[in-house]
Design an enzyme around this catalytic site. Structure first.
Site, PDB file in Angstrom:
ATOM      1  N   PRO A 216       0.776  -1.249   0.015  1.00 18.44           N
ATOM      2  CA  PRO A 216       0.035  -0.005  -0.028  1.00 18.44           C
ATOM      3  C   PRO A 216       0.815   1.264  -0.008  1.00 18.44           C
ATOM      4  CG  PRO A 216      -0.420  -1.375   1.790  1.00 18.44           C
ATOM      5  CD  PRO A 216       0.573  -2.219   1.191  1.00 18.44           C
ATOM      6  N   THR A 218       2.562   2.742  -2.444  1.00 19.63           N
ATOM      7  CA  THR A 218       3.736   2.960  -3.047  1.00 19.63           C
ATOM      8  C   THR A 218       3.477   3.470  -4.660  1.00 19.63           C
ATOM      9  OG1 THR A 218       3.136   0.521  -3.810  1.00 19.63           O
ATOM     10  CG2 THR A 218       5.041   0.961  -2.337  1.00 19.63           C
ATOM     11  N   LYS A 220       0.294   2.820  -6.879  1.00 18.63           N
ATOM     12  CA  LYS A 220      -0.175   2.211  -7.911  1.00 18.63           C
ATOM     13  C   LYS A 220      -1.494   2.903  -8.510  1.00 18.63           C
ATOM     14  CE  LYS A 220      -0.792  -1.308  -4.952  1.00 18.63           C
ATOM     15  NZ  LYS A 220      -0.370  -0.783  -3.853  1.00 18.63           N
ATOM     16  N   GLU A 436      15.668   3.159  28.524  1.00 23.91           N
ATOM     17  CA  GLU A 436      16.102   3.342  27.183  1.00 23.91           C
ATOM     18  C   GLU A 436      17.679   3.361  26.993  1.00 23.91           C
ATOM     19  OE1 GLU A 436      14.142   3.285  24.923  1.00 23.91           O
ATOM     20  OE2 GLU A 436      12.289   3.396  26.129  1.00 23.91           O
TER      21      GLU A 436
HETATM   22  P1  ADP Z   1      -1.409   2.694  -3.568  1.00 23.72           P
HETATM   23  O1  ADP Z   1      -2.344   2.820  -4.720  1.00 23.72           O
HETATM   24  O2  ADP Z   1      -0.200   1.958  -4.147  1.00 23.72           O
HETATM   25  O3  ADP Z   1      -2.016   2.567  -2.318  1.00 23.72           O
HETATM   26  P2  ADP Z   1      -1.299   5.452  -4.245  1.00 23.72           P
HETATM   27  O4  ADP Z   1      -1.041   5.620  -5.503  1.00 23.72           O
HETATM   28  O5  ADP Z   1      -2.838   5.763  -3.569  1.00 23.72           O
HETATM   29  O6  ADP Z   1      -0.949   4.112  -3.576  1.00 23.72           O
HETATM   30  O7  ADP Z   1      -0.456   6.834  -3.378  1.00 23.72           O
HETATM   31  C1  ADP Z   1      -0.931   7.479  -2.597  1.00 23.72           C
HETATM   32  C2  ADP Z   1      -0.332   8.883  -2.476  1.00 23.72           C
HETATM   33  O8  ADP Z   1       1.049   8.800  -2.067  1.00 23.72           O
HETATM   34  C3  ADP Z   1      -0.258   9.287  -3.742  1.00 23.72           C
HETATM   35  O9  ADP Z   1      -1.466  10.312  -3.998  1.00 23.72           O
HETATM   36  C4  ADP Z   1       1.049  10.329  -3.707  1.00 23.72           C
HETATM   37  O10 ADP Z   1       0.775  11.678  -3.314  1.00 23.72           O
HETATM   38  C5  ADP Z   1       2.045   9.636  -3.171  1.00 23.72           C
HETATM   39  N1  ADP Z   1       2.895   8.673  -3.787  1.00 23.72           N
HETATM   40  C6  ADP Z   1       2.902   7.148  -3.454  1.00 23.72           C
HETATM   41  N2  ADP Z   1       3.752   6.942  -4.342  1.00 23.72           N
HETATM   42  C7  ADP Z   1       4.254   7.793  -5.010  1.00 23.72           C
HETATM   43  C8  ADP Z   1       5.285   7.975  -6.144  1.00 23.72           C
HETATM   44  N3  ADP Z   1       6.014   6.860  -6.601  1.00 23.72           N
HETATM   45  N4  ADP Z   1       5.791   9.145  -6.483  1.00 23.72           N
HETATM   46  C9  ADP Z   1       5.252  10.281  -6.081  1.00 23.72           C
HETATM   47  N5  ADP Z   1       4.149  10.284  -5.162  1.00 23.72           N
HETATM   48  C10 ADP Z   1       3.833   8.917  -4.553  1.00 23.72           C
HETATM   49 ZN    ZN Z   2      12.238  -1.043  25.410  1.00 24.54          ZN
END
Ligand code: ADP
Ligand code: ZN
Ligand code: MG
Length: 630
Positions: A216, A218, A220, A436
């Protein structure tokens, strides 16, 4: 039965019940109504039989109407023409009354008994049931249209896909950073959508489906939108869970509808998010398969087979659980192109940070490289979130731009939790400080442990009293046996310090999380990594979630005797690590006390400061792991 269905039924019955109750009230009102409705004046009073008899005998009655059934009478009194009503005694045939009437020569008439009129009879026999049916229909309709209801119950299976005209996604490849291989592969898809002729001319077949696989956050969804944005084609987006809704057959018809709509708008992209919700292995999960879901999946497979290779519709799907997908989905001709979208590496994180820093004000001194260094394991979404948190902190502190301090705080906030007010209770604070320092000292003095980043006793939300953090290492996941052992020792360092300093009785529950981590690591070493005297053997495999995965139970292929040996081995590892941790504290007791005093004073020490103090007392071994400097 799905929970959606349950909720719907519960709502439905509640409505029906209230309707029935209110109708019952209505009907009882309706049947009592005629009596008062027909007696034309409200001045009619009911009097007793005896009273009437007395009135007749005293010759005060002018006129009387007897009902033919002999059950009631209505009389007009002489004084002022008052009307009265009486219930008669039918048993004796009203002989006494009749006699008195005759004797006094009262004008007597007999008429039909009062009855609900025809209209009212009609009302209660026809109208009320009809009303009932009508209201039931209304309730049904309203429920089916209600938000959160089963959707278009009465207009089954209209797709909810949003049709967005070309520039609507507004996202281009330049907005997606750090996942270059995925982007390259998708570039081809864009080219096809833009110039299909180039491919058809040479007889090339274009993949019908592209499956984006990755954890999640990343990017997609972002990538899929960027394809549509780059190619300037419509983007139909639907989440897998939206397919699987109430009423058997709706999911399937939704699929049909969606593909039809897409074909009408070709070239275009259909994006199915969380495809694992529909595309899960058929006939799996608790209680066997789910008919509705399987029908939906079958329909999807059929549709994908149905459209010819170059119809201009490309299905892009995303999932973070490729392992649970039905194998039929992954067959050539369906989602035959699979693209991994993984966590970004150091360079990737820099790129992503640059994208998200575009619209933010950063102080000159801030280096993107340094942030990227410290954010190993962050997904794109985490990085976006990190910069946003930093911006919020800067605004809260009335700063012109985001500074190093905001970045550091935001990293802690994203990774560990909100920081809270420093603790006031001194004895408690002292215990936490020793705990700690125990972690931090082990981290510093063990050769194969990671480098200390910082140690603090400022509490965090979620019951964290403080923490000692290490600099994340890029090669995590490829750790050696000695590294894992040292990590276990470091994790036990907190509890070890508590025990050495305060004694057995004073140890706190502050180490719950540490002990869980130790349990996880030791078990991993013994049963999965083959790093114990039990030898090479993957005795257990990673257990998937029962609800999503294929197997109900993790497969443990060993005997009870082996289980005993595993437990003993695990305990052995933890014990020897704990001994090392305790020894480290005991042998450096003065250093510990000094560190705790300082920490109680300043509350946070960064790795560099910590190491400087340690060096005054003892020698810090050369780290084998690359000490990343920043
Ligand atoms: P997924 O669908 O893989 O769960 P999202 O595409 O919904 O993730 O990503 C959520 C947000 O995180 C995006 O709207 C963007 O702002 C940021 N984000 C995630 N990956 C990237 C990336 N490779 N480059 C730039 N922004 C990213
Ligand atoms: Zn500890
Ligand atoms: Mg997504």
């Amino acid at each position: 039965m799905s929970s959606g269905k349950k909720i719907f039924l519960a709502k439905f019955w509640r409505r029906v019940k209230t309707t029935v109750v209110s109708l019952a009230i209505l009907q009882s009102v309706a049947t009592t109504l005629p009596v008062s409705a027909q007696t034309d004046t409200e001045s009619v009073v009911t009097i007793s039989y005896t009273e009437l008899l007395a009135n007749v005998k005293e010759n005060r009655v002018q006129k009387i109407d007897l009902e033919s059934n002999g059950l009631a009478a209505e009389a007009v009194l002489k004084d002022g023409g008052r009307r009265v009503r009486v219930d008669l005694i039918a048993r004796d045939g009203n002989t006494e009354l009749m006699k008195a009437l005759r004797e006094n020569g009262v004008d007597t008439a007999v008429k039909a008994p009062q009855q609900p009129t025809l209209i009212w009879q009609l009302v209660s026999t026809f109208f009320v049931p009809m009303l009932l049916i009508f209201i039931l229909l209304m309730v049904l309709r309203r429920l089916s249209n209600a938000p959160g209801g089963p959707g278009q119950t009465l207009s089954f299976g209209k797709t909810k896909a949003r049709f967005s005209p070309e520039a609507k996604t507004g996202i281009m490849f330049e907005d997606v950073a750090g996942i270059d291989t995925a982007k390259e592969e998708l570039q081809e898809v864009v080219t096809f959508l833009k110039q299909p002729d180039r491919f058809t001319a040479v007889g090339a077949k274009i993949p019908k489906g592209v499956l984006l696989i990755g954890p999640p956050g990343t990017g997609k969804t972002l990538l899929a939108k960027a394809i549509a944005g780059e190619a300037g084609v419509p983007f139909f987006s639907l989440s897998g869970s939206e397919f699987v809704e109430m009423f058997v057959g709706v999911g399937a018809s939704r699929v049909r509808d969606l593909f039809q709509k897409a074909k009408d708008n070709a070239p275009c992209i259909i994006f199915i998010d969380e495809i694992d919700a529909v595309g899960r292995q058929r006939g799996s999960g608790i209680g066997g398969g789910n008919d509705e879901r399987e029908q939906t999946l079958n329909q999807m497979l059929t549709e994908m087979d149905g459209f010819q290779g170059n119809s201009g519709v490309i299905v892009v799907a995303a999932t973070n659980r490729p392992d649970v997908l039905d194998s039929a989905l992954l067959r050539p001709g369906r989602f035959d192109r699979q693209i991994m979208v993984d966590y970004p590496d150091y360079k990737g994180r820099q790129e992503i940070l640059k994208v998200h820093a575009r619209n933010k004000k950063l102080e000159e001194s801030i280096s993107i490289e340094s942030i990227a260094r410290r954010t190993t394991g962050f997904a794109g979404a985490d990085l976006a979130n990190l910069l946003n948190e930093a911006a919020i902190l800067a605004a809260r502190r009335y700063k012109e731009a985001i500074g190093e301090l905001e970045i550091a705080d935001a990293i802690d906030r994203v990774t560990i939790g909100l920081s809270m007010k420093p603790m006031l209770d001194n004895s408690k604070k002292r215990i936490i400080a020793y705990h700690e320092v125990g972690h931090a000292l082990a981290m510093t003095l063990l050769k194969n442990a990671s480098l200390l980043d910082k140690v603090t006793i400022i509490p965090r939300s979620g019951g964290v009293g403080g923490f000692a953090k290490w600099v994340p290492n890029e090669e995590e996941g490829l750790e050696s046996r000695s590294q894992i052992l040292d990590r276990i020792t470091v994790t036990l360092g907190g509890r070890a310090a508590e025990e050495v300093v305060f004694g057995d009785d004073e140890i706190t529950k502050g180490a719950v999380g540490d002990l869980q981590e130790v349990a996880r690591l030791t078990r991993l070493m013994v049963t999965q990594l083959g790093m114990s005297s039990l030898g090479l053997g993957a005795l257990e495999s990673e257990s998937g979630e029962v609800f999503l995965g294929r197997n109900m139970m993790p497969q443990n292929d060993y005997s009870i005797k082996m289980g005993d040996r595993i437990d003993r081995e695990i305990r052995q590892i933890a014990k020897s690590c704990y001994e090392i941790a305790k020894r480290l504290v005991a042998e450096n007791r003065d250093l510990c006390d000094r560190l705790v005093d300082i920490l109680l004073d300043v509350e946070t020490l960064d790795g560099e400061e910590f190491r400087k103090i340690v060096e005054e007392y003892t020698q810090i071994p050369e780290k084998k792991t690359v000490a990343v400097k920043f």
